[in-house]
Design a protein around this motif. Structure first.
Motif, PDB file in Angstrom:
ATOM      1  N   ALA A   1      -1.981  20.344  -2.872  1.00 57.91           N
ATOM      2  CA  ALA A   1      -1.512  19.058  -2.363  1.00 57.91           C
ATOM      3  C   ALA A   1      -0.786  18.267  -3.451  1.00 57.91           C
ATOM      4  O   ALA A   1       0.274  17.673  -3.200  1.00 57.91           O
ATOM      5  N   VAL A   2      -1.335  18.266  -4.652  1.00 56.78           N
ATOM      6  CA  VAL A   2      -0.723  17.548  -5.772  1.00 56.78           C
ATOM      7  C   VAL A   2       0.670  18.092  -6.070  1.00 56.78           C
ATOM      8  O   VAL A   2       1.604  17.333  -6.370  1.00 56.78           O
ATOM      9  N   ALA A   3       0.830  19.401  -5.979  1.00 55.29           N
ATOM     10  CA  ALA A   3       2.130  20.019  -6.272  1.00 55.29           C
ATOM     11  C   ALA A   3       3.232  19.460  -5.386  1.00 55.29           C
ATOM     12  O   ALA A   3       4.395  19.372  -5.803  1.00 55.29           O
ATOM     13  N   GLY A   4       2.887  19.051  -4.182  1.00 61.65           N
ATOM     14  CA  GLY A   4       3.877  18.511  -3.265  1.00 61.65           C
ATOM     15  C   GLY A   4       4.369  17.130  -3.637  1.00 61.65           C
ATOM     16  O   GLY A   4       5.351  16.646  -3.064  1.00 61.65           O
ATOM     17  N   PHE A   5       3.694  16.494  -4.596  1.00 56.74           N
ATOM     18  CA  PHE A   5       4.105  15.152  -5.011  1.00 56.74           C
ATOM     19  C   PHE A   5       4.831  15.159  -6.360  1.00 56.74           C
ATOM     20  O   PHE A   5       5.139  14.094  -6.896  1.00 56.74           O
ATOM     21  N   ARG A   6       5.090  16.335  -6.892  1.00 58.55           N
ATOM     22  CA  ARG A   6       5.833  16.407  -8.152  1.00 58.55           C
ATOM     23  C   ARG A   6       7.330  16.409  -7.881  1.00 58.55           C
ATOM     24  O   ARG A   6       7.782  16.868  -6.833  1.00 58.55           O
ATOM     25  N   GLY A   7       8.093  15.896  -8.863  1.00 58.81           N
ATOM     26  CA  GLY A   7       9.542  15.832  -8.714  1.00 58.81           C
ATOM     27  C   GLY A   7       9.976  14.525  -8.079  1.00 58.81           C
ATOM     28  O   GLY A   7       9.260  13.518  -8.124  1.00 58.81           O
ATOM     29  N   GLU A   8      11.148  14.518  -7.500  1.00 50.81           N
ATOM     30  CA  GLU A   8      11.644  13.318  -6.823  1.00 50.81           C
ATOM     31  C   GLU A   8      11.066  13.276  -5.421  1.00 50.81           C
ATOM     32  O   GLU A   8      11.245  14.205  -4.636  1.00 50.81           O
ATOM     33  N   ILE A   9      10.353  12.202  -5.120  1.00 52.80           N
ATOM     34  CA  ILE A   9       9.692  12.078  -3.832  1.00 52.80           C
ATOM     35  C   ILE A   9      10.049  10.737  -3.192  1.00 52.80           C
ATOM     36  O   ILE A   9      10.536   9.821  -3.851  1.00 52.80           O
ATOM     37  N   SER A  10       9.788  10.641  -1.910  1.00 58.96           N
ATOM     38  CA  SER A  10       9.932   9.388  -1.186  1.00 58.96           C
ATOM     39  C   SER A  10       8.544   8.778  -1.043  1.00 58.96           C
ATOM     40  O   SER A  10       7.651   9.398  -0.472  1.00 58.96           O
ATOM     41  N   GLN A  11       8.367   7.572  -1.567  1.00 58.95           N
ATOM     42  CA  GLN A  11       7.045   6.944  -1.575  1.00 58.95           C
ATOM     43  C   GLN A  11       7.094   5.570  -0.927  1.00 58.95           C
ATOM     44  O   GLN A  11       7.962   4.754  -1.245  1.00 58.95           O
ATOM     45  N   VAL A  12       6.147   5.316  -0.035  1.00 59.00           N
ATOM     46  CA  VAL A  12       5.988   3.982   0.542  1.00 59.00           C
ATOM     47  C   VAL A  12       5.050   3.199  -0.367  1.00 59.00           C
ATOM     48  O   VAL A  12       3.911   3.601  -0.567  1.00 59.00           O
ATOM     49  N   PRO A  13       5.510   2.096  -0.957  1.00 58.35           N
ATOM     50  CA  PRO A  13       4.649   1.328  -1.869  1.00 58.35           C
ATOM     51  C   PRO A  13       3.401   0.813  -1.176  1.00 58.35           C
ATOM     52  O   PRO A  13       3.345   0.682   0.050  1.00 58.35           O
ATOM     53  N   SER A  14       2.395   0.516  -1.978  1.00 57.27           N
ATOM     54  CA  SER A  14       1.175  -0.082  -1.445  1.00 57.27           C
ATOM     55  C   SER A  14       1.490  -1.426  -0.798  1.00 57.27           C
ATOM     56  O   SER A  14       2.356  -2.175  -1.263  1.00 57.27           O
ATOM     57  N   LYS A  15       0.797  -1.743   0.274  1.00 57.81           N
ATOM     58  CA  LYS A  15       1.034  -3.006   0.974  1.00 57.81           C
ATOM     59  C   LYS A  15       0.703  -4.221   0.111  1.00 57.81           C
ATOM     60  O   LYS A  15       1.210  -5.316   0.373  1.00 57.81           O
ATOM     61  N   VAL A  16      -0.134  -4.045  -0.895  1.00 58.75           N
ATOM     62  CA  VAL A  16      -0.489  -5.178  -1.752  1.00 58.75           C
ATOM     63  C   VAL A  16       0.328  -5.162  -3.043  1.00 58.75           C
ATOM     64  O   VAL A  16      -0.099  -5.640  -4.075  1.00 58.75           O
ATOM     65  N   SER A  17       1.530  -4.619  -2.970  1.00 59.52           N
ATOM     66  CA  SER A  17       2.437  -4.635  -4.108  1.00 59.52           C
ATOM     67  C   SER A  17       3.097  -6.008  -4.232  1.00 59.52           C
ATOM     68  O   SER A  17       2.971  -6.867  -3.357  1.00 59.52           O
ATOM     69  N   ALA A  18       3.832  -6.187  -5.334  1.00 57.53           N
ATOM     70  CA  ALA A  18       4.533  -7.457  -5.568  1.00 57.53           C
ATOM     71  C   ALA A  18       5.929  -7.470  -4.963  1.00 57.53           C
ATOM     72  O   ALA A  18       6.692  -8.413  -5.179  1.00 57.53           O
ATOM     73  N   ILE A  19       6.267  -6.451  -4.189  1.00 57.66           N
ATOM     74  CA  ILE A  19       7.580  -6.403  -3.543  1.00 57.66           C
ATOM     75  C   ILE A  19       7.715  -7.585  -2.577  1.00 57.66           C
ATOM     76  O   ILE A  19       6.785  -7.913  -1.840  1.00 57.66           O
ATOM     77  N   LYS A  20       8.894  -8.214  -2.598  1.00 60.25           N
ATOM     78  CA  LYS A  20       9.112  -9.364  -1.729  1.00 60.25           C
ATOM     79  C   LYS A  20       9.552  -8.929  -0.334  1.00 60.25           C
ATOM     80  O   LYS A  20      10.405  -8.050  -0.191  1.00 60.25           O
ATOM     81  N   VAL A  21       8.956  -9.546   0.668  1.00 59.82           N
ATOM     82  CA  VAL A  21       9.325  -9.337   2.067  1.00 59.82           C
ATOM     83  C   VAL A  21       9.705 -10.697   2.632  1.00 59.82           C
ATOM     84  O   VAL A  21       8.854 -11.587   2.764  1.00 59.82           O
ATOM     85  N   ASP A  22      10.997 -10.877   2.917  1.00 58.76           N
ATOM     86  CA  ASP A  22      11.501 -12.161   3.412  1.00 58.76           C
ATOM     87  C   ASP A  22      11.082 -13.317   2.503  1.00 58.76           C
ATOM     88  O   ASP A  22      10.623 -14.380   2.957  1.00 58.76           O
ATOM     89  N   GLY A  23      11.224 -13.092   1.199  1.00 58.66           N
ATOM     90  CA  GLY A  23      10.991 -14.164   0.238  1.00 58.66           C
ATOM     91  C   GLY A  23       9.570 -14.332  -0.247  1.00 58.66           C
ATOM     92  O   GLY A  23       9.318 -15.129  -1.154  1.00 58.66           O
ATOM     93  N   ARG A  24       8.622 -13.588   0.321  1.00 57.13           N
ATOM     94  CA  ARG A  24       7.222 -13.694  -0.124  1.00 57.13           C
ATOM     95  C   ARG A  24       6.719 -12.336  -0.556  1.00 57.13           C
ATOM     96  O   ARG A  24       7.111 -11.303  -0.015  1.00 57.13           O
ATOM     97  N   ARG A  25       5.827 -12.331  -1.569  1.00 49.21           N
ATOM     98  CA  ARG A  25       5.253 -11.094  -2.054  1.00 49.21           C
ATOM     99  C   ARG A  25       4.461 -10.409  -0.947  1.00 49.21           C
ATOM    100  O   ARG A  25       3.776 -11.063  -0.148  1.00 49.21           O
ATOM    101  N   ALA A  26       4.531  -9.085  -0.926  1.00 48.09           N
ATOM    102  CA  ALA A  26       3.821  -8.336   0.110  1.00 48.09           C
ATOM    103  C   ALA A  26       2.326  -8.612   0.060  1.00 48.09           C
ATOM    104  O   ALA A  26       1.675  -8.773   1.105  1.00 48.09           O
ATOM    105  N   TYR A  27       1.765  -8.687  -1.163  1.00 50.96           N
ATOM    106  CA  TYR A  27       0.316  -8.902  -1.244  1.00 50.96           C
ATOM    107  C   TYR A  27      -0.091 -10.278  -0.710  1.00 50.96           C
ATOM    108  O   TYR A  27      -1.195 -10.446  -0.167  1.00 50.96           O
ATOM    109  N   GLU A  28       0.799 -11.274  -0.821  1.00 55.85           N
ATOM    110  CA  GLU A  28       0.499 -12.594  -0.282  1.00 55.85           C
ATOM    111  C   GLU A  28       0.425 -12.547   1.241  1.00 55.85           C
ATOM    112  O   GLU A  28      -0.445 -13.177   1.859  1.00 55.85           O
ATOM    113  N   ARG A  29       1.334 -11.793   1.841  1.00 53.58           N
ATOM    114  CA  ARG A  29       1.337 -11.669   3.296  1.00 53.58           C
ATOM    115  C   ARG A  29       0.109 -10.921   3.796  1.00 53.58           C
ATOM    116  O   ARG A  29      -0.510 -11.290   4.801  1.00 53.58           O
TER     117      ARG A  29
END
Length: 304
Positions: free
Chosen positions: A117-145
């Motif tokens: 299973a781990v081998a499938g995550f090596r190299g360039e992968i497409s990853q969905v960030p954790s919902k409690v990340s600091a990425i902004k969604v419509d001007g607010r941090r995801a973790y705040e939402r």
């Protein structure tokens, strides 16, 4: 890099402090403590660590704060522990834990199946960030939402996992504990790796320990705890950091005068696709330049 620990006035010095962040503190709190220790308000950090995480936090003083944005793209290394058998609302041990796997499901998970299973995550992968990340969604941090009870759907992003080693696998009280070591590009979420490994194995998973061991050229060998810094404040001078991080160009007096005012320079053979650290004849770090056709142009000037 040679650290500075002399009687230099750190309130006006430009440099990098590599902190071994303890668990339980936010990166913002660490910056506030460094600000007090150095006696300057001009302090910033590169690469936020969650409160539960420990390890390398790169902090800039004075003019070196402007260098941090050019260091954030560096690859990073982590040691972590994943618990297989239960999921978390935050993908780590600080969230609401939901058991997913039965004893029979966990019994079917072997070291070999984890490695596959781990081998499938090596190299360039497409990853969905954790919902409690600091990425902004419509001007607010995801973790705040998320903490406000909102549903958050983040888009997948491309990241690179250049090393993903399984160090140890052992039974734990609540499931199977898996120690891993990872080298990855900026923007990678180790919590998401834990979540996705559990999903791939069909048993759920979340992160229980995270320690960052390297950010670019900065590793644990140059890191100091807050207690150590309180006793002896140790800083890496900006010139050393620039010279060790980027290709170096030593300008003559005429070129240095142009660089100080951010003027383009013709005829320089700088490394394509990279920023180059520009120094004057005395060894003072002046600026970062990039090639643009026949000219070298500044991306940031650090002297006036």
């Amino acid at each position: 890099m040679t650290p500075t620990t002399s009687d230099l006035d750190f309130s006006v010095a430009d440099g990098i402090v590599v902190v071994d962040k303890p668990a339980g503190l936010t990166s913002h709190t660490v910056v506030a403590r460094i600000r007090r220790l150095a006696g300057t308000r001009k302090v910033g950090h590169a690469g936020t660590l969650d409160p539960m995480a420990t390890g390398v936090l790169v902090v800039g003083l004075n003019r070196a704060t402007r260098l941090l944005g050019h260091l954030q793209l560096a690859d990073k290394s982590y040691d972590a522990t994943i618990l297989l058998g239960a999921s978390s609302s935050t993908d780590d041990a600080e969230g609401e834990i939901s058991p997913v796997a039965s004893a029979e499901d966990l019994a079917a998970v072997t070291v070999e199946s984890i490695e596959v299973a781990v081998a499938g995550f090596r190299g360039e992968i497409s990853q969905v960030p954790s919902k409690v990340s600091a990425i902004k969604v419509d001007g607010r941090r995801a973790y705040e939402r998320v903490r406000a009870g909102e549903e958050v759907a983040l888009k997948a992003r491309s990241v690179t996992i250049s090393r993903y080693d399984v160090v140890d696998v052992r039974p734990g009280a609540l499931g199977i504990e898996v120690d891993i070591s990872v080298d990855c590009s900026s923007g990678t979420y180790i919590r998401a790796l834990a979540r996705d490994l559990g999903a791939e194995l069909g048993v759920g998973g979340h992160l229980t320990m995270l320690r960052r061991t390297r950010v670019g050229a900065f590793g644990m060998s140059s890191a100091h705890t807050l207690e150590e810094l309180g006793e002896t404040f140790t800083m890496l001078p900006i010139a050393d950091v620039a010279s060790d991080t980027f290709p170096r160009f030593d300008a003559d007096a005429e070129q240095a005068a142009a660089i100080r005012t951010g003027r383009p320079l013709p005829g320089l053979k700088l490394t394509a696709g990279q920023q180059t650290a520009m120094f004057d004849p005395t060894g003072t770090f002046l600026a970062l330049y990039e090639p643009h056709g026949p000219l070298a142009k500044p991306t940031a000037v650090f002297v006036s």
